[in-house]
Design a protein around this motif. Structure first.
Motif, PDB file in Angstrom:
ATOM      1  N   GLY A   1      -8.414   5.648   4.468  1.00 38.19           N
ATOM      2  CA  GLY A   1      -7.969   5.541   3.070  1.00 38.19           C
ATOM      3  C   GLY A   1      -8.999   4.813   2.235  1.00 38.19           C
ATOM      4  O   GLY A   1      -9.373   5.261   1.142  1.00 38.19           O
TER       5      GLY A   1
ATOM      6  N   HIS B   1      -6.589  11.557   7.379  1.00 39.13           N
ATOM      7  CA  HIS B   1      -5.725  10.461   6.923  1.00 39.13           C
ATOM      8  C   HIS B   1      -4.254  10.894   6.988  1.00 39.13           C
ATOM      9  O   HIS B   1      -3.419  10.225   7.595  1.00 39.13           O
ATOM     10  N   LEU B   2      -3.967  12.041   6.411  1.00 39.95           N
ATOM     11  CA  LEU B   2      -2.586  12.513   6.335  1.00 39.95           C
ATOM     12  C   LEU B   2      -2.033  12.810   7.731  1.00 39.95           C
ATOM     13  O   LEU B   2      -0.893  12.451   8.047  1.00 39.95           O
TER      14      LEU B   2
ATOM     15  N   ILE C   1      -8.892  13.314  -6.446  1.00 38.80           N
ATOM     16  CA  ILE C   1      -7.458  13.026  -6.351  1.00 38.80           C
ATOM     17  C   ILE C   1      -6.587  14.173  -6.877  1.00 38.80           C
ATOM     18  O   ILE C   1      -5.453  14.348  -6.431  1.00 38.80           O
TER      19      ILE C   1
ATOM     20  N   MET D   1     -12.017   6.906   1.677  1.00 39.82           N
ATOM     21  CA  MET D   1     -11.787   7.959   0.675  1.00 39.82           C
ATOM     22  C   MET D   1     -11.863   7.399  -0.736  1.00 39.82           C
ATOM     23  O   MET D   1     -12.362   8.025  -1.647  1.00 39.82           O
TER      24      MET D   1
ATOM     25  N   ALA E   1       0.900  16.535  -3.208  1.00 40.71           N
ATOM     26  CA  ALA E   1       1.974  15.561  -3.022  1.00 40.71           C
ATOM     27  C   ALA E   1       3.171  15.900  -3.904  1.00 40.71           C
ATOM     28  O   ALA E   1       4.324  15.839  -3.456  1.00 40.71           O
TER      29      ALA E   1
ATOM     30  N   PHE F   1       4.416   8.559  11.768  1.00 38.74           N
ATOM     31  CA  PHE F   1       5.832   8.843  11.469  1.00 38.74           C
ATOM     32  C   PHE F   1       6.552   9.315  12.741  1.00 38.74           C
ATOM     33  O   PHE F   1       7.654   8.882  13.044  1.00 38.74           O
TER      34      PHE F   1
ATOM     35  N   ILE G   1       0.840  -1.211   0.000  1.00 35.07           N
ATOM     36  CA  ILE G   1       0.000   0.000   0.000  1.00 35.07           C
ATOM     37  C   ILE G   1       0.870   1.254   0.000  1.00 35.07           C
ATOM     38  O   ILE G   1       0.659   2.188  -0.769  1.00 35.07           O
ATOM     39  N   VAL G   2       1.903   1.241   0.860  1.00 30.05           N
ATOM     40  CA  VAL G   2       2.777   2.421   0.956  1.00 30.05           C
ATOM     41  C   VAL G   2       3.504   2.627  -0.379  1.00 30.05           C
ATOM     42  O   VAL G   2       3.587   3.748  -0.892  1.00 30.05           O
TER      43      VAL G   2
ATOM     44  N   VAL H   1     -12.870  10.657  -2.939  1.00 30.44           N
ATOM     45  CA  VAL H   1     -12.206  11.956  -2.819  1.00 30.44           C
ATOM     46  C   VAL H   1     -11.609  12.381  -4.173  1.00 30.44           C
ATOM     47  O   VAL H   1     -11.225  11.531  -4.983  1.00 30.44           O
TER      48      VAL H   1
ATOM     49  N   ASP I   1      -5.905  -3.830   0.168  1.00 29.69           N
ATOM     50  CA  ASP I   1      -6.781  -3.096   1.093  1.00 29.69           C
ATOM     51  C   ASP I   1      -7.551  -4.080   1.968  1.00 29.69           C
ATOM     52  O   ASP I   1      -7.624  -3.928   3.191  1.00 29.69           O
TER      53      ASP I   1
ATOM     54  N   PHE J   1       3.135  10.901  -5.760  1.00 27.24           N
ATOM     55  CA  PHE J   1       4.342  11.734  -5.668  1.00 27.24           C
ATOM     56  C   PHE J   1       5.142  11.798  -6.973  1.00 27.24           C
ATOM     57  O   PHE J   1       6.179  12.434  -7.032  1.00 27.24           O
TER      58      PHE J   1
ATOM     59  N   ILE K   1      -4.995  16.523  -4.443  1.00 27.38           N
ATOM     60  CA  ILE K   1      -4.111  15.754  -3.550  1.00 27.38           C
ATOM     61  C   ILE K   1      -2.800  15.449  -4.270  1.00 27.38           C
ATOM     62  O   ILE K   1      -1.717  15.576  -3.706  1.00 27.38           O
TER      63      ILE K   1
ATOM     64  N   ALA L   1      -5.942   3.092   7.598  1.00 23.86           N
ATOM     65  CA  ALA L   1      -6.395   2.241   6.488  1.00 23.86           C
ATOM     66  C   ALA L   1      -7.898   2.419   6.236  1.00 23.86           C
ATOM     67  O   ALA L   1      -8.324   2.552   5.087  1.00 23.86           O
TER      68      ALA L   1
ATOM     69  N   TYR M   1      -8.384  -2.801  -4.638  1.00 15.80           N
ATOM     70  CA  TYR M   1      -7.026  -3.275  -4.372  1.00 15.80           C
ATOM     71  C   TYR M   1      -7.129  -4.451  -3.411  1.00 15.80           C
ATOM     72  O   TYR M   1      -7.740  -4.338  -2.346  1.00 15.80           O
TER      73      TYR M   1
ATOM     74  N   VAL N   1      -1.129   9.724   9.534  1.00 13.71           N
ATOM     75  CA  VAL N   1       0.130   9.192   8.981  1.00 13.71           C
ATOM     76  C   VAL N   1       1.309   9.955   9.594  1.00 13.71           C
ATOM     77  O   VAL N   1       2.320   9.369   9.984  1.00 13.71           O
TER      78      VAL N   1
END
Ligand code: HEM
Length: 331
Positions: free
Chosen positions: A219, A258-259, A230, A222, A237, A266, A140-141, A228, A177, A148, A233, A216, A174, A262
């Motif tokens: 995500g 969500h962000l 994209i 969304m 990014a 981190f 997923i990551v 959402v 997911d 990006f 976003i 998750a 996916y 995350v």
């Protein structure tokens, strides 16, 4: 119960902060640019600090944990992975642990049968659940890289295509997911359902699980539920990746939650048990070859002791010893 409720409340409070901040406080820039950069800095510096700190710890003894015959005489069959005798095989063992969770595959469960009979049995569910959780999160990551890059690099596109090959929903479902959500639910319930596990589990065990599960779920909602937009976003990014520091276009508040979670994840990594992702590589019980018999390992801290032999002692005191009637070796 407090051990579960407290982290749950923390995650809910954390989720409310960006929602309120963006919806009522117009703090888009803070949550879209400043906090993401700050969290990445904390993650990188914190991770580096922990790794350097561990790397500097001396490892004076050979303490590999082994589970097989060590290499010795030619006619004795050794097990090069369970008891690696050189750095290459030790690296193979660490990698197989990291990629396949090898030692967890041996996991057993002890149960009382009929009240008093203790029985051990194979128990692969944790191995399977752990593997599914980590691999699906990793995929997923990696897939998120699509936000990006202007054009997706081929390996990432391939992973993305394979992951949604089922193509049964719009947008395409996916697989990871579903797997990630199922695995995180299993790992969470596993701690709750077993009495012994419940006892040893701490709030710090539940917090990362709940945090990742919430990220998750947000995500997934969304993508499949609120659908959402994209484009803004992706623009954000790309801007973050190129350090443009531009203000974001309007984006749904759910994305900011969500962000932000995350970003919390981190920041949490360097200070928590999630550092196992780096620590596994530095674990001396895993990364040292088991060659204690083939090679003599001298503790490098041993002080340089000047020994005095008995012969030297006798040389110094021979006459006095003789006078006192103490027997001497050399006349
Ligand atoms: C630890 C990091 C992250 C995890 C575990 C995570 C998890 C997820 C999951 C499970 C989904 C569901 C759909 C999918 O799998 O693509 C998702 C969607 C999404 N995530 Fe993340 N995410 C993370 C980081 C981020 C970051 C840094 C961004 C910022 C750009 C982001 C933006 C999005 C967006 C926009 C969607 C909706 C995708 C769509 O509609 O196709 N995520 N995330």
């Amino acid at each position: 119960m407090k051990k579960v409720l407290l982290p749950l409340i923390m995650v809910l409070v954390l989720a409310t902060i960006p929602f309120v901040g963006v919806t009522y406080g117009k703090l888009d820039y803070l949550f879209a640019v400043i906090i993401p950069y700050a969290s990445v800095a904390i993650l990188l510096l914190g991770f580096l600090y922990r790794m350097v700190d561990w790397l500097r710890r001396p490892v004076p003894f050979r303490i590999p944990t082994t589970c097989g015959q060590e290499k010795s005489l030619d006619w004795i069959k050794d097990n090069p992975i369970e008891s690696p005798s050189n750095p290459f095989m030790a690296a193979v063992r660490v990698l197989s642990e990291v990629l396949l969770f090898r030692s967890l595959f041996r996991n057993t469960k002890a149960e009382l049968h009929g009240g008093s009979r203790l029985a051990y049995g194979s128990h692969k569910w944790l191995w399977l659940g752990g593997l599914a959780f980590h691999w699906s999160l990793l995929i997923i990551v990696i897939r998120h890289a699509r936000f990006f890059f202007d054009t997706m690099p081929f390996p990432i596109e391939l992973i993305d295509d394979l992951d949604r090959f089922l193509d049964v929903t719009v947008p395409a479902l996916y697989l990871t997911d579903g797997v990630a959500l199922a695995a995180v639910t299993f790992l969470f319930l596993r701690r709750l359902q077993d009495e012994k596990l419940r006892l040893i589990s701490l709030a710090t065990d539940y917090f990362p699980l709940l945090l990742i599960a919430t990220i998750a779920v947000l995500g997934v909602s969304m993508r499949y539920v609120t659908k959402v937009d994209i484009m803004p976003i992706k623009a954000l990014a790309l801007g973050l990746a190129s350090f443009s520091l531009d203000a974001p276009q309007p984006i749904a508040a759910l994305f900011y939650v969500h962000l932000f979670l995350v970003c919390v994840l981190f920041c949490y990594v360097p200070f928590s048990k999630l550092m196992h992702m780096g620590g596994i590589f530095l674990s001396p019980t895993r990364n040292l070859p088991n060659n204690s018999r083939a090679k003599r390992h001298v503790n490098p801290w041993n002080p340089d002791i000047k020994f005095r032999t008995y012969a030297e002692y006798e040389d110094d005191y021979r006459e006095k010893m003789k006078k006192a009637g103490i027997p001497v070796e050399k006349q």
